[in-house]
Design a protein around this motif. Structure first.
Motif, PDB file in Angstrom:
ATOM      1  N   ARG A   6       1.419   8.039  -3.960  1.00 12.50           N
ATOM      2  CA  ARG A   6       0.542   6.900  -4.216  1.00 12.50           C
ATOM      3  C   ARG A   6      -0.895   7.371  -4.124  1.00 12.50           C
ATOM      4  O   ARG A   6      -1.233   8.229  -3.332  1.00 12.50           O
ATOM      5  CB  ARG A   6       0.768   5.791  -3.180  1.00 12.50           C
ATOM      6  CG  ARG A   6       2.119   5.136  -3.318  1.00 12.50           C
ATOM      7  CD  ARG A   6       2.145   3.836  -2.557  1.00 12.50           C
ATOM      8  NE  ARG A   6       3.430   3.211  -2.745  1.00 12.50           N
ATOM      9  CZ  ARG A   6       4.035   2.489  -1.832  1.00 12.50           C
ATOM     10  NH1 ARG A   6       3.469   2.297  -0.664  1.00 12.50           N
ATOM     11  NH2 ARG A   6       5.198   1.949  -2.066  1.00 12.50           N
ATOM     12  N   ASN A  12      -1.665  -0.641  -2.870  1.00 12.73           N
ATOM     13  CA  ASN A  12      -0.330  -0.403  -2.319  1.00 12.73           C
ATOM     14  C   ASN A  12      -0.391   0.599  -1.170  1.00 12.73           C
ATOM     15  O   ASN A  12       0.244   0.411  -0.136  1.00 12.73           O
ATOM     16  CB  ASN A  12       0.634   0.115  -3.389  1.00 12.73           C
ATOM     17  CG  ASN A  12       1.142  -0.977  -4.284  1.00 12.73           C
ATOM     18  OD1 ASN A  12       1.091  -2.148  -3.938  1.00 12.73           O
ATOM     19  ND2 ASN A  12       1.644  -0.592  -5.442  1.00 12.73           N
ATOM     20  N   GLN A  16       0.415  -0.381   2.715  1.00 11.41           N
ATOM     21  CA  GLN A  16       1.479   0.325   3.433  1.00 11.41           C
ATOM     22  C   GLN A  16       0.913   1.010   4.679  1.00 11.41           C
ATOM     23  O   GLN A  16       1.520   0.968   5.738  1.00 11.41           O
ATOM     24  CB  GLN A  16       2.175   1.345   2.534  1.00 11.41           C
ATOM     25  CG  GLN A  16       3.404   1.976   3.158  1.00 11.41           C
ATOM     26  CD  GLN A  16       4.515   0.984   3.403  1.00 11.41           C
ATOM     27  OE1 GLN A  16       4.765   0.096   2.598  1.00 11.41           O
ATOM     28  NE2 GLN A  16       5.186   1.123   4.527  1.00 11.41           N
TER      29      GLN A  16
END
Length: 118
Positions: A6, A12, A16
């Motif tokens: 990522r 995102n 996370q």
């Protein structure tokens, strides 16, 4: 932190990272939610201690995914790798004490999920 593949500045990734910092369980769930992860752990627990026997047990797993999952389980000290001094060299895997503890907890969760009929 377990996040892979990522972009560091993506929402995102940031979400996370926040969740994993908030509670270690989120990091563990992220690891275990990877496809085949628990199956590889359970296969090793059942006595499939070589790469080829794990692959036979999990007939649809690719070699690349299996190698990746073994690597992650090793990194998180859930399994140990033992290289035997043979020709050709032979590698065997086994659960660590932490891996055994996790496996027991996961078995309880599996039983709970079956009772819920999800």
């Amino acid at each position: 932190m377990i996040i892979h593949n990522r972009k560091v500045n993506s929402s995102n990734f940031q979400n996370q990272a926040y969740l994993e910092e908030k509670c270690a369980l989120n990091e563990l769930l992220n690891l275990l939610s990877k496809r085949w992860m628990t199956d590889v752990l359970f296969s090793i627990e059942e006595g499939n201690n070589r790469f080829s026997s794990i692959r036979e047990d999990l007939k649809y797993i690719s070699d690349n995914i299996l190698a990746d999952r073994i690597k992650l389980l090793e990194q998180h000290k859930l399994i140990r790798r033992k290289t035997l001094n043979e020709t050709p060299p032979r590698v065997e895997y086994s659960l660590t004490k932490t891996g055994e503890e996790l496996s027991n907890l996961l078995e309880g969760l599996c039983n709970f999920a079956e009772r819920m009929e999800l």
